[in-house]
Design a protein around this motif. Structure first.
Motif, mmCIF file in Angstrom:
data_model
loop_
_atom_site.group_PDB
_atom_site.id
_atom_site.type_symbol
_atom_site.label_atom_id
_atom_site.label_comp_id
_atom_site.label_asym_id
_atom_site.label_seq_id
_atom_site.Cartn_x
_atom_site.Cartn_y
_atom_site.Cartn_z
ATOM 1 N N THR A 56 -19.201 -25.353 37.920
ATOM 2 C CA THR A 56 -18.982 -24.428 38.719
ATOM 3 C C THR A 56 -19.643 -23.350 38.433
ATOM 4 N N PHE A 57 -20.398 -22.400 39.267
ATOM 5 C CA PHE A 57 -20.986 -21.208 38.700
ATOM 6 C C PHE A 57 -20.462 -19.920 39.488
ATOM 7 N N ASP A 58 -19.154 -19.816 38.578
ATOM 8 C CA ASP A 58 -18.086 -18.573 39.085
ATOM 9 C C ASP A 58 -18.671 -17.383 38.296
ATOM 10 N N PRO A 59 -18.990 -16.308 38.980
ATOM 11 C CA PRO A 59 -19.308 -15.099 38.054
ATOM 12 C C PRO A 59 -18.149 -14.317 37.646
ATOM 13 N N ARG A 60 -16.910 -14.770 37.905
ATOM 14 C CA ARG A 60 -15.764 -14.367 37.108
ATOM 15 C C ARG A 60 -15.831 -14.492 35.724
ATOM 16 N N PHE A 61 -16.346 -15.866 35.510
ATOM 17 C CA PHE A 61 -16.137 -16.332 33.957
ATOM 18 C C PHE A 61 -17.589 -16.358 33.196
ATOM 19 N N TYR A 62 -18.390 -15.502 33.807
ATOM 20 C CA TYR A 62 -19.768 -15.488 33.213
ATOM 21 C C TYR A 62 -19.894 -15.143 31.726
ATOM 22 N N VAL A 63 -20.680 -15.928 31.038
ATOM 23 C CA VAL A 63 -20.448 -15.522 29.608
ATOM 24 C C VAL A 63 -20.970 -14.125 29.158
ATOM 25 N N GLY A 70 -14.790 -13.925 21.984
ATOM 26 C CA GLY A 70 -14.354 -14.294 23.166
ATOM 27 C C GLY A 70 -13.491 -13.231 23.871
ATOM 28 N N VAL A 71 -13.383 -12.135 23.625
ATOM 29 C CA VAL A 71 -12.606 -10.868 24.154
ATOM 30 C C VAL A 71 -13.287 -10.498 25.444
ATOM 31 N N ASN A 72 -12.850 -10.429 26.560
ATOM 32 C CA ASN A 72 -13.457 -10.060 27.674
ATOM 33 C C ASN A 72 -13.502 -8.713 27.849
#
Length: 267
Positions: A56-63, A70-72
């Motif tokens: 899945t390619f979900d921009p919500r979780f893009y690297v 690992g902090v958003n």
């Protein structure tokens, strides 16, 4: 998110408009440019196997949203996603895919993450299309596209996903007994890479997790398998000389030789 966990139930909508219900068997973490899980069909189309991979390619979780710890640092928000989607619907020109927005431009960040996901998704679909001859043997079979309907929050977009063959007996090359890596098998990795290049595809991400060996049982001969074409370079209108330069620059062959040397413990 809560729905990316073992035993979670997901609903997919295929490109044909059909709904498929699947149950997560395993989630492959950490997420990077996509979110990958092994799933089992519970309800839906008969032409899908019982087990397959969804990517899945979900921009919500893009690297890019996350720092090295690992902090958003660029959190997703519905408002920014909705504003970015509204701009796209109005035909606002896309930014160049590698231009990072300003730090305070939340809508710009949603546009950036979306277009990178869109690019990676389209790129991998094209790579599978060009490498149809190798599907089911030296690369996974590509079953098609779908949308991930399941979500834990309201969304302005529906993330897209790829439906890909699961190869249960395939292991990363570094986890294979080196005695199984015969000269013939080693040579096949290099030959395949050259064949991909001839089809206009440079893998461009040949780390050991993307280089697999399948088979090896008494009745099944070992074979080379490559996965993950999300970062592939695709030939468009380059001349032979330009394409050869791209192939050299990306360095697939050098990367493959290095992996073989490390696994075999040779120079």
């Amino acid at each position: 998110p809560s729905y990316y966990r073992t035993d979670s139930i997901l609903t997919l909508r295929t490109s044909g408009g059909n709904h498929v219900t699947v149950k997560i068997v395993k989630v492959f973490t950490p997420f990077s440019r996509s979110q990958v899980a092994l799933v089992r069909t519970t309800e839906g189309l008969r032409d899908l196997p019982p087990l397959f991979i969804i990517k899945t390619f979900d921009p919500r979780f893009y690297v890019t949203r996350f720092n090295r710890k690992g902090v958003n640092v660029w959190p997703w928000s519905l408002q920014a996603e909705a504003d970015a989607e509204a701009l796209r619907r109005r035909g606002t020109p896309k930014q160049w895919q590698y231009d990072l927005p300003d730090k305070g431009d939340l809508v710009g960040w949603e546009q950036y993450c979306y277009q990178r996901m869109d690019y990676d998704f389209s790129n991998e679909v094209k790579a599978y299309d060009r490498l149809q001859h190798f599907q089911g043997d030296h690369i996974p079979s590509f079953y098609g596209e779908a949308e991930l309907v399941t979500t834990d929050v309201k969304r302005a977009i529906v993330p897209r996903t790829l439906l890909i063959e699961y190869i249960p007996d395939a292991l990363p090359i570094h986890k294979i007994n080196k005695e199984l890596i015969t000269p013939t098998l080693a040579k096949s990795f290099l030959t395949l890479i050259k064949s991909f290049h001839a089809c206009g595809v440079v893998h461009n991400d040949l780390h050991r997790g993307n280089i697999l060996v399948a088979g090896g049982s008494k009745n099944d001969q070992t074979r080379a398998v490559f996965i993950d074409f999300g970062e592939a370079c695709l030939r468009e209108d380059e001349t032979e000389e330009e394409w050869a330069a791209t192939v050299r620059f990306c360095g697939d062959t050098k990367c493959m030789l290095r992996q073989l040397q490390e696994c075999l413990g040779t120079d």
